[in-house]
Design a protein around this motif. Structure first.
Motif, PDB file in Angstrom:
ATOM      1  N   MET A  97       0.827  -1.208   0.000  1.00 29.00           N
ATOM      2  CA  MET A  97       0.000   0.000   0.000  1.00 29.00           C
ATOM      3  C   MET A  97       0.860   1.256   0.000  1.00 29.00           C
ATOM      4  O   MET A  97       0.548   2.244  -0.670  1.00 29.00           O
ATOM      5  CB  MET A  97      -0.936  -0.006   1.211  1.00 29.00           C
ATOM      6  N   LYS A  98       1.969   1.217   0.750  1.00 27.95           N
ATOM      7  CA  LYS A  98       2.859   2.377   0.807  1.00 27.95           C
ATOM      8  C   LYS A  98       3.473   2.661  -0.548  1.00 27.95           C
ATOM      9  O   LYS A  98       3.621   3.822  -0.953  1.00 27.95           O
ATOM     10  CB  LYS A  98       3.965   2.121   1.836  1.00 27.95           C
ATOM     11  N   ASP A  99       3.841   1.613  -1.269  1.00 30.64           N
ATOM     12  CA  ASP A  99       4.484   1.789  -2.580  1.00 30.64           C
ATOM     13  C   ASP A  99       3.485   2.088  -3.693  1.00 30.64           C
ATOM     14  O   ASP A  99       3.887   2.460  -4.799  1.00 30.64           O
ATOM     15  CB  ASP A  99       5.277   0.521  -2.948  1.00 30.64           C
ATOM     16  N   ASN A 100       2.185   1.914  -3.421  1.00 29.15           N
ATOM     17  CA  ASN A 100       1.186   2.095  -4.470  1.00 29.15           C
ATOM     18  C   ASN A 100       0.091   3.086  -4.071  1.00 29.15           C
ATOM     19  O   ASN A 100      -1.049   2.963  -4.495  1.00 29.15           O
ATOM     20  CB  ASN A 100       0.548   0.740  -4.822  1.00 29.15           C
ATOM     21  N   VAL A 101       0.459   4.053  -3.234  1.00 29.47           N
ATOM     22  CA  VAL A 101      -0.509   5.095  -2.873  1.00 29.47           C
ATOM     23  C   VAL A 101      -0.774   5.967  -4.096  1.00 29.47           C
ATOM     24  O   VAL A 101       0.171   6.448  -4.729  1.00 29.47           O
ATOM     25  CB  VAL A 101       0.031   5.958  -1.719  1.00 29.47           C
ATOM     26  N   PRO A 102      -2.052   6.168  -4.479  1.00 29.81           N
ATOM     27  CA  PRO A 102      -2.341   7.024  -5.641  1.00 29.81           C
ATOM     28  C   PRO A 102      -1.819   8.427  -5.438  1.00 29.81           C
ATOM     29  O   PRO A 102      -1.762   8.933  -4.311  1.00 29.81           O
ATOM     30  CB  PRO A 102      -3.882   7.002  -5.709  1.00 29.81           C
ATOM     31  N   ALA A 103      -1.393   9.035  -6.533  1.00 27.64           N
ATOM     32  CA  ALA A 103      -0.855  10.400  -6.441  1.00 27.64           C
ATOM     33  C   ALA A 103      -1.915  11.387  -5.999  1.00 27.64           C
ATOM     34  O   ALA A 103      -1.618  12.414  -5.399  1.00 27.64           O
ATOM     35  CB  ALA A 103      -0.285  10.815  -7.802  1.00 27.64           C
ATOM     36  N   HIS A 104      -3.176  11.077  -6.293  1.00 28.24           N
ATOM     37  CA  HIS A 104      -4.262  11.992  -5.955  1.00 28.24           C
ATOM     38  C   HIS A 104      -5.282  11.236  -5.119  1.00 28.24           C
ATOM     39  O   HIS A 104      -5.867  10.269  -5.574  1.00 28.24           O
ATOM     40  CB  HIS A 104      -4.930  12.546  -7.210  1.00 28.24           C
ATOM     41  N   ASP A 142      -3.048   7.355 -12.667  1.00 26.89           N
ATOM     42  CA  ASP A 142      -2.288   8.583 -12.433  1.00 26.89           C
ATOM     43  C   ASP A 142      -2.341   9.509 -13.641  1.00 26.89           C
ATOM     44  O   ASP A 142      -2.405  10.742 -13.488  1.00 26.89           O
ATOM     45  CB  ASP A 142      -0.836   8.248 -12.091  1.00 26.89           C
ATOM     46  N   GLN A 143      -2.309   8.957 -14.831  1.00 25.36           N
ATOM     47  CA  GLN A 143      -2.365   9.785 -16.034  1.00 25.36           C
ATOM     48  C   GLN A 143      -3.728  10.474 -16.165  1.00 25.36           C
ATOM     49  O   GLN A 143      -3.800  11.635 -16.576  1.00 25.36           O
ATOM     50  CB  GLN A 143      -2.099   8.923 -17.272  1.00 25.36           C
ATOM     51  N   LEU A 144      -4.783   9.766 -15.791  1.00 25.07           N
ATOM     52  CA  LEU A 144      -6.113  10.369 -15.850  1.00 25.07           C
ATOM     53  C   LEU A 144      -6.225  11.530 -14.873  1.00 25.07           C
ATOM     54  O   LEU A 144      -6.736  12.607 -15.214  1.00 25.07           O
ATOM     55  CB  LEU A 144      -7.172   9.308 -15.544  1.00 25.07           C
ATOM     56  N   ASN A 145      -5.733  11.338 -13.659  1.00 28.46           N
ATOM     57  CA  ASN A 145      -5.794  12.423 -12.670  1.00 28.46           C
ATOM     58  C   ASN A 145      -4.812  13.542 -12.982  1.00 28.46           C
ATOM     59  O   ASN A 145      -5.024  14.682 -12.566  1.00 28.46           O
ATOM     60  CB  ASN A 145      -5.550  11.872 -11.272  1.00 28.46           C
ATOM     61  N   ALA A 146      -3.743  13.247 -13.710  1.00 24.65           N
ATOM     62  CA  ALA A 146      -2.849  14.309 -14.168  1.00 24.65           C
ATOM     63  C   ALA A 146      -3.579  15.219 -15.157  1.00 24.65           C
ATOM     64  O   ALA A 146      -3.385  16.451 -15.163  1.00 24.65           O
ATOM     65  CB  ALA A 146      -1.600  13.713 -14.811  1.00 24.65           C
ATOM     66  N   ALA A 147      -4.441  14.622 -15.987  1.00 25.78           N
ATOM     67  CA  ALA A 147      -5.259  15.421 -16.906  1.00 25.78           C
ATOM     68  C   ALA A 147      -6.262  16.276 -16.132  1.00 25.78           C
ATOM     69  O   ALA A 147      -6.524  17.431 -16.494  1.00 25.78           O
ATOM     70  CB  ALA A 147      -5.984  14.511 -17.887  1.00 25.78           C
ATOM     71  N   VAL A 148      -6.830  15.710 -15.058  1.00 29.26           N
ATOM     72  CA  VAL A 148      -7.731  16.487 -14.206  1.00 29.26           C
ATOM     73  C   VAL A 148      -7.008  17.699 -13.640  1.00 29.26           C
ATOM     74  O   VAL A 148      -7.538  18.818 -13.630  1.00 29.26           O
ATOM     75  CB  VAL A 148      -8.288  15.609 -13.064  1.00 29.26           C
ATOM     76  N   GLN A 149      -5.770  17.483 -13.199  1.00 28.94           N
ATOM     77  CA  GLN A 149      -4.979  18.583 -12.654  1.00 28.94           C
ATOM     78  C   GLN A 149      -4.705  19.646 -13.718  1.00 28.94           C
ATOM     79  O   GLN A 149      -4.751  20.850 -13.433  1.00 28.94           O
ATOM     80  CB  GLN A 149      -3.657  18.047 -12.091  1.00 28.94           C
ATOM     81  N   SER A 150      -4.437  19.237 -14.931  1.00 23.20           N
ATOM     82  CA  SER A 150      -4.178  20.197 -16.020  1.00 23.20           C
ATOM     83  C   SER A 150      -5.426  21.032 -16.318  1.00 23.20           C
ATOM     84  O   SER A 150      -5.331  22.247 -16.529  1.00 23.20           O
ATOM     85  CB  SER A 150      -3.737  19.445 -17.281  1.00 23.20           C
ATOM     86  N   ILE A 151      -6.578  20.380 -16.327  1.00 26.22           N
ATOM     87  CA  ILE A 151      -7.820  21.119 -16.563  1.00 26.22           C
ATOM     88  C   ILE A 151      -8.088  22.101 -15.423  1.00 26.22           C
ATOM     89  O   ILE A 151      -8.475  23.256 -15.654  1.00 26.22           O
ATOM     90  CB  ILE A 151      -8.996  20.138 -16.735  1.00 26.22           C
ATOM     91  N   ASN A 152      -7.844  21.662 -14.185  1.00 20.74           N
ATOM     92  CA  ASN A 152      -8.022  22.560 -13.042  1.00 20.74           C
ATOM     93  C   ASN A 152      -7.077  23.756 -13.122  1.00 20.74           C
ATOM     94  O   ASN A 152      -7.449  24.888 -12.783  1.00 20.74           O
ATOM     95  CB  ASN A 152      -7.796  21.805 -11.734  1.00 20.74           C
ATOM     96  N   THR A 153      -5.852  23.505 -13.572  1.00 26.40           N
ATOM     97  CA  THR A 153      -4.885  24.597 -13.731  1.00 26.40           C
ATOM     98  C   THR A 153      -5.387  25.606 -14.756  1.00 26.40           C
ATOM     99  O   THR A 153      -5.294  26.829 -14.548  1.00 26.40           O
ATOM    100  CB  THR A 153      -3.524  24.035 -14.172  1.00 26.40           C
TER     101      THR A 153
END
Length: 249
Positions: A82-89, A153-164
């Motif tokens: 779990m520690k090594d696979n915590v989602p970035a978001h 992670d790539q999907l949530n990275a896109a969410v972050q880009s849209i939020n930015t």
């Protein structure tokens, strides 16, 4: 436990020796000596049985400890995974606010109500909505044909880009024209021209906004990500005037 086994073997050896002596001395030993020898032999036998029980108990405890160690090892491996696979978001939920109501005078209540209204107006002008990150269950609910090779992670990275993009756009819209440089003024004018009666009170971006404020490539892969976000009820498309507007839900 090895010490107990060694003592047990020692007692066994003593008993064997006593039995051997008893066999050799059946004729020569008096009756009272025979009785005493039998008593000692019985005492040693009892002691040996106690040692055997003790050894069995220690062996059982050792087996239990081994099982406990295996259980702890599995738990440790699970925690490490779990520690090594915590989602970035990680989605966050605000804790419910608690508080009691206080009794105040009518004039004080009116003043507080007026201040609250002014605060709400100021907050509404400066408030910028953001898209919530995708949760793991939501990601798993996306059909495989739609998801393709896009990772969580790539999907949530896109969410972050849209939020930015949304944040940068509406910060410019909320500013006075006098405080903006020439480029920001042009952007503000463009943002206003893209609004319509259907976007009133909504937060949206277009592809040019994402290009302007992020390094995202508006290719087929990103279009697929937008489809996934629509599937997860994060945005919807609004077409008109030659533009595709992405409204946050």
């Amino acid at each position: 436990m090895s010490d107990l086994e060694e003592v047990s073997r020692h007692v066994h050896d003593r008993i064997s020796s006593l039995r051997h002596l008893l066999d050799l001395s059946l004729v020569a030993l008096p009756q009272n000596k025979m009785k005493k020898l039998g008593q000692e032999l019985f005492a040693l036998q009892t002691l040996l049985e106690e040692f055997d029980k003790c050894v069995d108990n220690q062996r059982e405890r050792l087996n239990n400890l081994k099982e406990l160690e295996e259980s702890f090892q599995k738990d440790l491996e699970g925690v490490s995974h779990m520690k090594d696979n915590v989602p970035a978001h990680m989605p966050k939920k605000e804790a419910p606010k608690q508080g009691g109501e206080s009794v105040m005078k009518q004039s004080e209540a009116a003043d507080v109500h007026t201040l609250q209204q002014e605060h709400v107006k100021k907050s509404s002008r400066s408030f910028i909505r953001e898209m919530d990150f995708i949760t793991v269950p939501e990601f798993d609910s996306i059909p495989q044909y739609m998801r393709g090779r896009v990772s969580y992670d790539q999907l949530n990275a896109a969410v972050q880009s849209i939020n930015t993009s949304v944040t940068a756009k509406y910060k410019i819209l909320h500013q006075s024209v006098k405080t903006l440089n020439n480029h920001s003024r042009k952007l503000q004018q463009r943002f206003k021209e893209q609004e319509s009666k259907d976007t009133k009170g909504q937060f949206f971006v277009v592809e040019d906004d994402i290009r302007e404020f992020t390094q995202v490539k508006m290719d087929k892969r990103f279009q697929g990500i937008l489809n996934m976000l629509r599937h997860c009820q994060r945005l919807k498309e609004l077409r008109g005037g030659g533009l595709t507007r992405y409204l946050l839900l």
